[in-house]
Design an enzyme around this catalytic site. Structure first.
Site, PDB file in Angstrom:
ATOM      1  N   GLU A  60      32.599  35.987  44.703  1.00 14.77           N
ATOM      2  CA  GLU A  60      33.982  36.118  44.258  1.00 14.77           C
ATOM      3  C   GLU A  60      34.018  37.001  43.012  1.00 14.77           C
ATOM      4  O   GLU A  60      33.715  36.528  41.907  1.00 14.77           O
ATOM      5  CB  GLU A  60      34.558  34.750  43.896  1.00 14.77           C
ATOM      6  CG  GLU A  60      34.517  33.738  45.013  1.00 14.77           C
ATOM      7  CD  GLU A  60      35.449  32.565  44.730  1.00 14.77           C
ATOM      8  OE1 GLU A  60      36.523  32.515  45.315  1.00 14.77           O
ATOM      9  OE2 GLU A  60      35.094  31.728  43.880  1.00 14.77           O
TER      10      GLU A  60
ATOM     11  N   HIS B 207      31.912  28.209  39.588  1.00 16.55           N
ATOM     12  CA  HIS B 207      33.133  29.005  39.795  1.00 16.55           C
ATOM     13  C   HIS B 207      33.430  29.790  38.516  1.00 16.55           C
ATOM     14  O   HIS B 207      33.163  29.320  37.411  1.00 16.55           O
ATOM     15  CB  HIS B 207      34.312  28.088  40.154  1.00 16.55           C
ATOM     16  CG  HIS B 207      35.538  28.862  40.531  1.00 16.55           C
ATOM     17  ND1 HIS B 207      36.422  29.333  39.584  1.00 16.55           N
ATOM     18  CD2 HIS B 207      36.007  29.284  41.726  1.00 16.55           C
ATOM     19  CE1 HIS B 207      37.381  30.012  40.202  1.00 16.55           C
ATOM     20  NE2 HIS B 207      37.158  29.989  41.504  1.00 16.55           N
TER      21      HIS B 207
ATOM     22  N   SER C 136      41.626  36.492  45.909  1.00 10.62           N
ATOM     23  CA  SER C 136      42.877  37.062  46.441  1.00 10.62           C
ATOM     24  C   SER C 136      42.817  37.347  47.942  1.00 10.62           C
ATOM     25  O   SER C 136      43.401  38.317  48.420  1.00 10.62           O
ATOM     26  CB  SER C 136      43.270  38.341  45.685  1.00 10.62           C
ATOM     27  OG  SER C 136      43.624  38.032  44.355  1.00 10.62           O
TER      28      SER C 136
ATOM     29  N   GLY D 180      42.659  34.984  41.492  1.00 12.18           N
ATOM     30  CA  GLY D 180      43.831  34.382  40.843  1.00 12.18           C
ATOM     31  C   GLY D 180      45.030  35.300  40.706  1.00 12.18           C
ATOM     32  O   GLY D 180      45.042  36.430  41.206  1.00 12.18           O
TER      33      GLY D 180
HETATM   34  P1  PGA Z   1      42.512  33.022  44.917  1.00 11.56           P
HETATM   35  O1  PGA Z   1      41.380  32.068  44.342  1.00 11.56           O
HETATM   36  O2  PGA Z   1      42.337  33.114  46.406  1.00 11.56           O
HETATM   37  O3  PGA Z   1      43.810  32.351  44.548  1.00 11.56           O
HETATM   38  O4  PGA Z   1      42.353  34.360  44.234  1.00 11.56           O
HETATM   39  C1  PGA Z   1      40.067  32.228  44.781  1.00 11.56           C
HETATM   40  C2  PGA Z   1      39.127  31.355  44.007  1.00 11.56           C
HETATM   41  O5  PGA Z   1      39.282  31.187  42.793  1.00 11.56           O
HETATM   42  O6  PGA Z   1      38.180  30.808  44.596  1.00 11.56           O
END
Ligand code: PGA
Length: 257
Positions: free
Chosen positions: A170, A98, A216, A176
């Site tokens: 991602e 991640h 997001s 975030g």
């Molecule tokens: P988020 O997180 O949907 O809050 O942007 C996604 C992730 O970190 O996998």
């Protein structure tokens, strides 16, 4: 790949205490009763919660994973958790690479590769996270960066094992609180590139590897992402932690896909 079940998962990161986690699971299982079997759900709690949450999920069909692990089975690695320890818990999957692990704990592509190989050895399904950062994007090398991350992460993974791998794309700049949601066309293009690389590496097996999108994802954009052929599921943070929005996302997917 589109006629397979849609994979929807959430990584809780470091956000819930045990009570909150168990309450979340209780609500999720209630929501799940209203779903058909088109959606495969998974959740990824923090380490100390894996055992009680596993008990709560018993028989529900919701899969359980951990957020990271070491690649060695045992050794002098203070603070780390090994693949054999996680496989003793009979987890379903392991999240690897991640962007927060890469950013704050210096995990690199070679580490992710060692972890992916260790996961396969222990029958843990690796969920390999890749994503370009904003510098890569601004310099128009996002595609190359993803290629590099994925080729290294999958080095030595054999064709017969690759069917158990999942990829989460991602973009770092989309994740975030400060993340900017990506344009659906951009996501479609990157998923297409990832699929092309998987097919280049694994021929027809490359068609079967699920590619999830994350960063997001929310109530306003999840359908736009899911429309793309090569988006086989969603990996959702904040919008899945809130059961009101998560429930709506799940019911809409269940009804429309
Ligand atoms: P988020 O997180 O949907 O809050 O942007 C996604 C992730 O970190 O996998």
């Amino acid at each position: 790949m589109k006629n397979q079940n849609i994979l929807i998962g959430t990584n809780w990161k470091m956000t819930k205490n045990l009570k909150e986690g168990r309450e979340y699971v209780e609500k999720l299982l209630e929501v799940k009763k209203g779903l058909t079997s088109k959606i495969d759900l998974f959740i990824i709690p923090s380490f100390p919660h894996l055992i009680p949450i596993k008990q709560d999920l018993e028989g529900s069909g919701v899969k359980l994973g951990a957020q990271t692990m070491h690649w060695e089975d045992s050794g002098a690695y203070t603070g780390e958790v090994s693949p054999s320890m996680l496989s003793e818990l009979e987890l379903d999957l392991i999240e690897l690479g991640h962007s927060e692990r890469r950013q704050y704990y210096n995990e690199n592509d070679i580490d992710v590769n060692k972890k992916a190989l260790a996961a396969i050895r222990h029958q843990l399904q690796p969920l390999i996270c890749i994503g370009e950062d904003h510098l890569d994007k601004d310099n128009e090398v996002g595609k190359e960066r993803l290629r590099e991350q994925l080729k290294i992460a999958l080095k030595g993974v054999r064709k017969e094992d690759v069917k158990n791998v999942m990829i989460a794309y991602e973009p770092v700049w989309a994740i975030g609180e400060n993340g900017v949601p990506a344009e659906p066309n951009y996501v479609a293009e990157q998923h297409h590139n990832i699929r092309a690389l998987l097919v280049e590496l694994y021929e027809e097996f490359g068609e079967e590897i699920p590619i999830l999108y994350g960063g997001s994802v929310n109530l306003n954009n999840f359908e736009d992402y899911l429309k793309s052929d090569n988006v086989n599921g969603l990996f959702i943070g904040r919008a899945a932690w809130d059961m009101t929005s998560f429930k709506e996302i799940l019911y809409t997917i269940d009804k429309n896909y």
